[in-house]
Design a protein around this motif. Structure first.
Motif, PDB file in Angstrom:
ATOM      1  N   ALA A   1       0.830  -1.201   0.000  1.00 15.47           N
ATOM      2  CA  ALA A   1       0.000   0.000   0.000  1.00 15.47           C
ATOM      3  C   ALA A   1       0.868   1.256   0.000  1.00 15.47           C
ATOM      4  CB  ALA A   1      -0.934  -0.005   1.206  1.00 15.47           C
ATOM      5  N   TYR A   2       1.901   1.273   0.844  1.00 14.96           N
ATOM      6  CA  TYR A   2       2.815   2.428   0.884  1.00 14.96           C
ATOM      7  C   TYR A   2       3.544   2.589  -0.455  1.00 14.96           C
ATOM      8  CZ  TYR A   2       2.716   4.300   5.633  1.00 14.96           C
ATOM      9  OH  TYR A   2       2.352   4.955   6.784  1.00 14.96           O
ATOM     10  N   SER A   3       3.999   1.471  -1.002  1.00 10.09           N
ATOM     11  CA  SER A   3       4.740   1.535  -2.259  1.00 10.09           C
ATOM     12  C   SER A   3       3.868   2.114  -3.372  1.00 10.09           C
ATOM     13  CB  SER A   3       5.236   0.129  -2.633  1.00 10.09           C
ATOM     14  OG  SER A   3       5.950   0.175  -3.843  1.00 10.09           O
ATOM     15  N   GLY A   4       2.606   1.624  -3.438  1.00 11.19           N
ATOM     16  CA  GLY A   4       1.691   2.128  -4.462  1.00 11.19           C
ATOM     17  C   GLY A   4       1.382   3.600  -4.269  1.00 11.19           C
TER      18      GLY A   4
ATOM     19  N   TYR B   1      12.879   5.717  -4.023  1.00 15.02           N
ATOM     20  CA  TYR B   1      11.714   6.566  -4.314  1.00 15.02           C
ATOM     21  C   TYR B   1      11.777   7.887  -3.538  1.00 15.02           C
ATOM     22  CZ  TYR B   1       9.339   2.603  -6.578  1.00 15.02           C
ATOM     23  OH  TYR B   1       8.992   1.573  -7.407  1.00 15.02           O
ATOM     24  N   LEU B   2      12.247   7.823  -2.284  1.00 17.19           N
ATOM     25  CA  LEU B   2      12.354   9.062  -1.507  1.00 17.19           C
ATOM     26  C   LEU B   2      13.384   9.997  -2.138  1.00 17.19           C
ATOM     27  CD1 LEU B   2      11.564  10.788   0.885  1.00 17.19           C
ATOM     28  CD2 LEU B   2      13.141   9.454   2.317  1.00 17.19           C
TER      29      LEU B   2
ATOM     30  N   VAL C   1       5.172  10.737   2.309  1.00 20.05           N
ATOM     31  CA  VAL C   1       4.910   9.297   2.325  1.00 20.05           C
ATOM     32  C   VAL C   1       6.222   8.515   2.307  1.00 20.05           C
ATOM     33  CG1 VAL C   1       3.852   7.389   1.044  1.00 20.05           C
ATOM     34  CG2 VAL C   1       2.671   9.592   1.200  1.00 20.05           C
ATOM     35  N   GLY C   2       7.158   8.983   1.486  1.00 17.54           N
ATOM     36  CA  GLY C   2       8.449   8.295   1.395  1.00 17.54           C
ATOM     37  C   GLY C   2       9.197   8.313   2.712  1.00 17.54           C
ATOM     38  N   THR C   3       9.132   9.435   3.416  1.00 14.40           N
ATOM     39  CA  THR C   3       9.800   9.531   4.714  1.00 14.40           C
ATOM     40  C   THR C   3       9.193   8.541   5.708  1.00 14.40           C
ATOM     41  OG1 THR C   3      10.301  11.864   4.334  1.00 14.40           O
ATOM     42  CG2 THR C   3      10.377  11.097   6.613  1.00 14.40           C
ATOM     43  N   GLN C   4       7.852   8.481   5.715  1.00 15.83           N
ATOM     44  CA  GLN C   4       7.188   7.524   6.609  1.00 15.83           C
ATOM     45  C   GLN C   4       7.606   6.082   6.276  1.00 15.83           C
ATOM     46  OE1 GLN C   4       3.045   8.343   5.997  1.00 15.83           O
ATOM     47  NE2 GLN C   4       3.102  10.312   7.092  1.00 15.83           N
ATOM     48  N   ALA C   5       7.616   5.776   4.973  1.00 13.25           N
ATOM     49  CA  ALA C   5       7.944   4.403   4.557  1.00 13.25           C
ATOM     50  C   ALA C   5       9.399   4.066   4.868  1.00 13.25           C
ATOM     51  CB  ALA C   5       7.670   4.254   3.058  1.00 13.25           C
TER      52      ALA C   5
END
Length: 342
Positions: free
Chosen positions: A62-65, A99-100, A82-86
């Motif tokens: 879900a995070y990746s998408g 991605y980040l 979102v990238g920071t959270q992931a």
């Protein structure tokens, strides 16, 4: 107590069913999000994946998408968040680090992008894309040596990527490794003879080595391939002027100027026309060059010579005086004169 115990199995069943339903719904959302991504409905995909994240915050898919959707829809701030959270949740995941880094690149913050991209290459040293994107970040900062190192890694992983060879050639060229640049451009053209700007870059490298006729051949091939870029015409004209092919130089300078006004093309055009005895046309070209770049001393010098041929002595002396002033000013500034004094 007996009553309570009687309800326990039912409660367990309800909890299991609810969890299963939540899991099934999360999987369905992810599937829908992936379909939206494939259909290039990126904002819609982001909405779906956001719901999937809320449904299951522990879902990497879900995070990746969601992160990929934000990147595709160019929502850099959301992608960074979102990238920071992931990346904090899954610090050993190379894709999230990659991605980040891309999210920071998209925002224009290369200083933040580079450490994340470097981490991605450390976590997944055999990943072509991470090395390639890190090289792009270095190239954006004109750090040609580090860019070349990353591109060498990339072409080692995948030698069949022509654009990576082109970029490696450019990094080598800008690091004064011209022979290696030639080799990389040649490899790229063997892989894809029609790669955009491939013959142009090879021509530029040949020109740097003084192999002017080979350079001209490459520029002409680039033009036959349909690339009508002003830079290609200009470089071709410049070499033809050096070789004394004056009519060809004039023709290509005019072609360059038809695409885009350029001080350097007007300067070379003025020089070629003066050598052909077309002094009035030469004067006009040199005046256009000065109008576009008034602080370049060389056009003033050439214009002074042309004005002298036209018997306009006071104007010629004024241009020569201006040439001397600009040359002296550049020397005081650190010797950064253009050096085009002929």
């Amino acid at each position: 107590m007996v009553t309570l115990l009687r309800w326990v199995p039912f409660a367990v069943i309800v909890l299991i069913s609810t969890a299963a339903l939540a899991q099934e719904s999360g999987a369905t959302l992810i599937q829908q999000g992936q379909q939206a991504l494939r259909a290039e409905q990126f904002n819609r995909a982001a909405e779906i994946f956001q719901s999937a994240v809320q449904r299951d915050p522990a879902s990497k898919s879900a995070y990746s998408g969601l992160l990929l959707s934000c990147l595709k829809s160019k929502r850099a701030a959301d992608a960074i968040r979102v990238g920071t959270q992931a990346a904090e949740r899954w610090p050993q995941d190379a894709d999230f680090a990659h991605y980040l880094g891309l999210a920071y690149m998209q925002s224009g913050d290369l200083q933040q992008a580079i450490p994340h991209l470097q981490r991605a290459t450390t976590l997944a040293p055999r990943d072509f894309d991470s090395h390639y994107d890190l090289a792009l970040a270095f190239l954006e900062q004109n750090q040609y040596g580090p860019a070349a190192e990353q591109l060498e890694q990339a072409v080692h992983i995948d030698p069949s990527a022509p654009l990576a060879h082109i970029l490696l050639g450019r990094a080598c060229q800008n690091s004064n490794r011209t022979l290696e640049a030639v080799e990389q451009f040649q490899i790229a053209l063997r892989l894809d003879p029609k790669i955009p700007l491939g013959h142009y870059h090879l021509g530029f490298a040949y020109g740097s080595l003084g192999r002017n006729r080979e350079a001209i051949a490459e520029y002409e091939t680039e033009l036959r391939g349909g690339n009508r870029d002003a830079e290609v015409y200009y470089q071709l004209a410049h070499l033809q002027l050096e070789l004394g092919n004056l009519q060809a130089a004039v023709s290509n300078d005019r072609a360059a100027l038809a695409v885009k006004p350029r001080a350097d093309a007007n300067y070379d055009l003025g020089k070629a026309l003066a050598l052909l005895g077309e002094t009035q046309a030469a004067r006009e070209a040199l005046e256009r060059s000065i109008a576009l770049n008034p602080n370049d001393p060389s056009p003033h010098y050439q214009l002074a010579r042309v004005l002298a041929q036209l018997n306009q002595r006071p104007a010629a002396e004024q241009e020569m005086k201006r040439f001397a002033e600009l040359t002296q000013a550049q020397q005081r500034a650190g010797g950064m004169a253009s050096g085009r004094l002929q």
